[in-house]
Write a protein that holds these residues in place. Structure first.
Motif, PDB file in Angstrom:
ATOM      1  N   ILE A 195       0.841  -1.198   0.000  1.00  0.00           N
ATOM      2  CA  ILE A 195       0.000   0.000   0.000  1.00  0.00           C
ATOM      3  C   ILE A 195       0.879   1.251   0.000  1.00  0.00           C
ATOM      4  O   ILE A 195       0.636   2.211  -0.738  1.00  0.00           O
ATOM      5  N   LYS A 196       1.912   1.227   0.821  1.00  0.00           N
ATOM      6  CA  LYS A 196       2.845   2.356   0.879  1.00  0.00           C
ATOM      7  C   LYS A 196       3.526   2.560  -0.466  1.00  0.00           C
ATOM      8  O   LYS A 196       3.667   3.694  -0.946  1.00  0.00           O
ATOM      9  N   ALA A 197       3.928   1.457  -1.108  1.00  0.00           N
ATOM     10  CA  ALA A 197       4.582   1.556  -2.416  1.00  0.00           C
ATOM     11  C   ALA A 197       3.623   2.090  -3.473  1.00  0.00           C
ATOM     12  O   ALA A 197       4.009   2.863  -4.349  1.00  0.00           O
ATOM     13  N   ALA A 198       2.350   1.679  -3.392  1.00  0.00           N
ATOM     14  CA  ALA A 198       1.359   2.170  -4.349  1.00  0.00           C
ATOM     15  C   ALA A 198       1.160   3.669  -4.200  1.00  0.00           C
ATOM     16  O   ALA A 198       1.005   4.396  -5.199  1.00  0.00           O
ATOM     17  N   ARG A 199       1.150   4.159  -2.968  1.00  0.00           N
ATOM     18  CA  ARG A 199       1.050   5.606  -2.751  1.00  0.00           C
ATOM     19  C   ARG A 199       2.245   6.324  -3.358  1.00  0.00           C
ATOM     20  O   ARG A 199       2.101   7.369  -3.998  1.00  0.00           O
ATOM     21  N   LYS A 200       3.432   5.744  -3.180  1.00  0.00           N
ATOM     22  CA  LYS A 200       4.634   6.348  -3.759  1.00  0.00           C
ATOM     23  C   LYS A 200       4.570   6.365  -5.282  1.00  0.00           C
ATOM     24  O   LYS A 200       5.135   7.247  -5.925  1.00  0.00           O
ATOM     25  N   ALA A 201       3.882   5.388  -5.842  1.00  0.00           N
ATOM     26  CA  ALA A 201       3.742   5.308  -7.300  1.00  0.00           C
ATOM     27  C   ALA A 201       2.682   6.275  -7.823  1.00  0.00           C
ATOM     28  O   ALA A 201       2.434   6.317  -9.029  1.00  0.00           O
ATOM     29  N   GLY A 202       2.058   7.021  -6.931  1.00  0.00           N
ATOM     30  CA  GLY A 202       1.100   8.033  -7.360  1.00  0.00           C
ATOM     31  C   GLY A 202      -0.353   7.704  -7.133  1.00  0.00           C
ATOM     32  O   GLY A 202      -1.237   8.444  -7.591  1.00  0.00           O
ATOM     33  N   ALA A 203      -0.644   6.616  -6.423  1.00  0.00           N
ATOM     34  CA  ALA A 203      -2.037   6.226  -6.230  1.00  0.00           C
ATOM     35  C   ALA A 203      -2.749   7.174  -5.276  1.00  0.00           C
ATOM     36  O   ALA A 203      -2.261   7.449  -4.182  1.00  0.00           O
ATOM     37  N   ASN A 204      -3.915   7.658  -5.699  1.00  0.00           N
ATOM     38  CA  ASN A 204      -4.785   8.460  -4.833  1.00  0.00           C
ATOM     39  C   ASN A 204      -5.744   7.578  -4.058  1.00  0.00           C
ATOM     40  O   ASN A 204      -6.196   7.936  -2.969  1.00  0.00           O
ATOM     41  N   ILE A 205      -6.097   6.443  -4.648  1.00  0.00           N
ATOM     42  CA  ILE A 205      -6.990   5.471  -4.021  1.00  0.00           C
ATOM     43  C   ILE A 205      -6.333   4.109  -4.139  1.00  0.00           C
ATOM     44  O   ILE A 205      -5.829   3.741  -5.213  1.00  0.00           O
ATOM     45  N   VAL A 206      -6.324   3.357  -3.038  1.00  0.00           N
ATOM     46  CA  VAL A 206      -5.767   2.002  -3.058  1.00  0.00           C
ATOM     47  C   VAL A 206      -6.870   1.010  -2.704  1.00  0.00           C
ATOM     48  O   VAL A 206      -7.484   1.106  -1.640  1.00  0.00           O
ATOM     49  N   ILE A 207      -7.103   0.071  -3.610  1.00  0.00           N
ATOM     50  CA  ILE A 207      -8.096  -0.985  -3.403  1.00  0.00           C
ATOM     51  C   ILE A 207      -7.363  -2.306  -3.245  1.00  0.00           C
ATOM     52  O   ILE A 207      -6.537  -2.669  -4.088  1.00  0.00           O
ATOM     53  N   VAL A 208      -7.645  -3.011  -2.172  1.00  0.00           N
ATOM     54  CA  VAL A 208      -7.081  -4.347  -1.972  1.00  0.00           C
ATOM     55  C   VAL A 208      -8.124  -5.360  -2.428  1.00  0.00           C
ATOM     56  O   VAL A 208      -9.294  -5.279  -2.047  1.00  0.00           O
ATOM     57  N   PHE A 209      -7.688  -6.312  -3.238  1.00  0.00           N
ATOM     58  CA  PHE A 209      -8.565  -7.265  -3.927  1.00  0.00           C
ATOM     59  C   PHE A 209      -8.148  -8.680  -3.535  1.00  0.00           C
ATOM     60  O   PHE A 209      -7.423  -9.354  -4.258  1.00  0.00           O
ATOM     61  N   PRO A 210      -8.584  -9.173  -2.386  1.00  0.00           N
ATOM     62  CA  PRO A 210      -8.110 -10.483  -1.913  1.00  0.00           C
ATOM     63  C   PRO A 210      -9.002 -11.649  -2.335  1.00  0.00           C
ATOM     64  O   PRO A 210     -10.223 -11.520  -2.453  1.00  0.00           O
ATOM     65  N   HIS A 211      -8.381 -12.792  -2.531  1.00  0.00           N
ATOM     66  CA  HIS A 211      -9.078 -14.064  -2.733  1.00  0.00           C
ATOM     67  C   HIS A 211      -8.956 -14.803  -1.415  1.00  0.00           C
ATOM     68  O   HIS A 211      -7.875 -15.292  -1.072  1.00  0.00           O
ATOM     69  N   TRP A 212     -10.060 -14.905  -0.666  1.00  0.00           N
ATOM     70  CA  TRP A 212      -9.958 -15.344   0.721  1.00  0.00           C
ATOM     71  C   TRP A 212     -11.284 -15.885   1.211  1.00  0.00           C
ATOM     72  O   TRP A 212     -12.257 -15.955   0.467  1.00  0.00           O
ATOM     73  N   GLY A 213     -11.325 -16.261   2.474  1.00  0.00           N
ATOM     74  CA  GLY A 213     -12.575 -16.608   3.127  1.00  0.00           C
ATOM     75  C   GLY A 213     -12.976 -18.057   2.968  1.00  0.00           C
ATOM     76  O   GLY A 213     -12.184 -18.922   2.600  1.00  0.00           O
ATOM     77  N   THR A 214     -14.243 -18.310   3.247  1.00  0.00           N
ATOM     78  CA  THR A 214     -14.784 -19.658   3.279  1.00  0.00           C
ATOM     79  C   THR A 214     -15.781 -19.859   2.162  1.00  0.00           C
ATOM     80  O   THR A 214     -16.713 -19.070   2.011  1.00  0.00           O
ATOM     81  N   GLU A 215     -15.582 -20.875   1.377  1.00  0.00           N
ATOM     82  CA  GLU A 215     -16.534 -21.164   0.306  1.00  0.00           C
ATOM     83  C   GLU A 215     -17.923 -21.456   0.881  1.00  0.00           C
ATOM     84  O   GLU A 215     -18.061 -22.135   1.893  1.00  0.00           O
ATOM     85  N   TYR A 216     -18.941 -20.906   0.206  1.00  0.00           N
ATOM     86  CA  TYR A 216     -20.347 -21.169   0.527  1.00  0.00           C
ATOM     87  C   TYR A 216     -20.721 -20.702   1.930  1.00  0.00           C
ATOM     88  O   TYR A 216     -21.565 -21.300   2.585  1.00  0.00           O
TER      89      TYR A 216
END
Length: 571
Positions: free
Chosen positions: A434-455
């Motif tokens: 997230i810190k690196a994305a801000r340094k790269a110029g990001a104004n908004i950072v969205i985290v997109f995880p594949h996680w959790g419990t099926e069903y």
């Protein structure tokens, strides 16, 4: 992997779950304050729903007229998004001269209606509306707004509720689903549902782009609000569409390739309804019977008209794909990616438990095939450094970074210093990225995880702790997937977390929860999230999402989401 659960039906209807908010003296309501435990939450410290820790997997898998009624109390608070709310109550700030302000009809966040009209407002004030019991306005704006919409104060004062300020009004709507209200456009936040005025919308993909095209305007008292523009500018708004899991193998491939429907078919859906249910699927589930009700291409229109459109790509697309008729190992024909691009999808996450189904070469070929078609991606790469790089998307002067992560086994699909694979999620890694994305110029950072419990629609404790820690680490939003069910939504410190959107283009037509999902239509003004619209859909022909009426047949999946969100949403 896809594990088939026992037959369970989601609860019907939309519950009222809400959470009290802290109110600080002299300030507006702040976000939910939930204490974190532990110092560094990595995957090794997570326990599944049963309490057992897994070292590598985050899964189980106005002044005239009658006397005004009392001002609405402020004891129960609903905080708008931290990035979009004023930093101090307007009543406590110095005033400026009168301004011509755009005004917007709004209602409770969970409301299912999308528009209102002058006739409906007059019916509310007359006590003849079947939908609303009262109109709520900010006290010092009430007469001007009533004049602008061609209405007068009612004879029965209980039909007009006056609030001290916009924040108080927003709180009031959180507790009263049967009230209609009007706000200045600059006071509209994601804590309320903005409505169209007739056919004109100020938010969403079909919004007007110029203030002169919006039909509602009133002369209102001027205000000085720190760190906020004086007036709302429709030209600075933009939209983001988000969909859930996309599969292009197995039953989807059967529909689009074997049966010849074509790569565009999954995104040509319109509207549909459920006409009944039949028992039972091969897994013992009752499944819905459906009928298309028209509007072909509505889904494509929604995606294409969004400024940014994102989804999860649940399979590799190697140069030599193999069509799987069954099982849980997938590959996609790269030619079918053209359907995503033509539909208007701009980004896909490739961080998931199927990206390695064609081996390391398949991951690299998938990346090449996405690049060839101009489709941005993140979450996997030739090595860990590449897998951790964010995708950067730009619109309306805003740079959005999306970081893709995988938490689901097999661990052999995770990237290493010299190993190809997906980026495994840990708090330490997310914080640095997230810190690196801000340094790269990001104004908004969205985290997109594949996680959790099926069903399962409700997040387990460790998953929720990680989500909150990621927000604390600087993410603006989390959009998760993997459950194959639409799952809970949470607001934490004013930032939204969607634990899973469910299936988007998928062939799991053996149960209602796997056939249904949600998409997001988010409207931003600059970097501030102003509106959230959740749209339910049902998948037909094993491949095509069609929109459901959220106040009708869509209540099942919407109820599933809100039921799982009990205690996580303030509205």
């Amino acid at each position: 992997m896809e594990r088939v659960p026992r037959n369970r039906s989601p609860r019907q209807g939309i519950p009222r779950g809400r959470l009290p908010w802290l109110v600080l003296a002299g300030l507006l309501a702040v976000g939910i304050a939930v204490p974190m435990t532990g110092s560094e939450l990595g995957l090794g410290g997570f326990a599944g729903p049963g309490g057992s820790a897994s070292p590598s997997v985050l899964a189980e898998t106005s002044p005239s007229g009658p006397a005004s009624p009392p001002v609405v109390p402020t004891s129960t608070a609903v905080a708008p998004s931290a990035s979009s709310q004023p930093s101090a109550s307007p009543s406590a700030l110095p005033s400026a001269g009168p301004v011509q302000a755009l005004i917007v009809p709004v209602t409770q966040f969970r409301g299912t209606v999308t528009s209102t009209s002058r006739a409906e407002v007059q019916a509310v004030l007359a006590g003849t509306s079947k939908r609303y019991t009262a109109l709520t306005l900010v006290d010092d704006e009430a007469d001007a707004i009533l004049a602008a919409i061609g209405a007068a104060r009612p004879n029965d004062p209980s039909r007009l509720v006056l609030a001290r300020d916009a924040t108080t009004l927003t709180r009031d709507l959180a507790r009263n689903r049967t009230r209609l209200a009007f706000l200045r456009a600059e006071d509209v936040t994601s804590a309320v549902r903005a409505l169209s005025w007739g056919r004109a919308a100020l938010f969403g993909v079909d919004r007007v782009k110029r203030a002169s095209d919006w039909p509602l305007e009133a002369t209102l008292p001027g205000r000085v609000v720190p760190n906020r523009p004086k007036l709302f500018d429709p030209g600075s708004t933009w939209t983001l569409f988000a969909g859930g899991d996309i599969l292009l193998d197995r039953g989807v491939y059967q529909t689009v390739a074997v049966r010849g429907r074509g790569a565009d078919f999954p995104f040509d859906g319109g509207t549909a309804e459920i006409t009944g249910h039949t028992c039972c699927s091969s897994f013992g589930w009752e499944v819905p019977q459906t009928r298309r009700t028209g509007g072909a291409g509505a889904m494509r229109n929604l995606i294409r008209r969004a400024d940014i459109a994102v989804a999860n790509f649940e399979n590799p697309a190697p140069d030599q794909p193999r069509y799987h008729t069954s099982g849980t190992r997938f590959t996609a024909d790269p030619k079918l990616i053209d359907g995503l691009v033509k539909a208007g999808i701009d980004y896909v996450s490739i961080a998931n438990n199927h990206i390695g189904d064609a081996g390391d070469a398949g991951i690299l070929q998938t990346i090449a095939n996405l690049r060839k078609r101009g489709l941005k991606y993140s979450g996997a790469g030739k090595d860990l450094a590449a897998a951790r790089k964010p995708a950067l998307l730009k619109t309306h002067g805003v740079t959005v970074a999306i970081l893709g992560y995988n938490t689901i086994a097999p661990s052999s699909y995770f990237a290493g210093t010299r190993e190809t694979g997906s980026s495994q999620l840990s708090l330490k890694r997310a914080r640095a990225d997230i810190k690196a994305a801000r340094k790269a110029g990001a104004n908004i950072v969205i985290v997109f995880p594949h996680w959790g419990t099926e069903y399962k629609a409700k997040p387990f404790t460790a998953q929720q702790q990680l989500a909150r820690a990621i927000i604390d680490a600087g993410a603006d939003m989390i959009i998760g997937n993997h459950a194959h069910w639409a799952a809970a939504m949470e607001i934490y410190h004013g930032k939204p977390i969607w634990y899973a959107l469910g299936n988007f283009v998928f062939d799991q037509t053996w149960s209602e929860p796997t056939m249904e999902g949600i998409t997001l239509e988010l409207t931003f003004e600059g970097t501030a999230l102003r509106q959230v619209r959740i749209r339910p859909h049902i998948i037909l022909d094993k491949a095509q999402p069609n929109l459901l009426d959220p106040g009708g047949d869509g209540k099942v999946v919407m109820g599933q989401v809100f039921d799982a969100s009990k205690g996580l949403l303030p509205y």
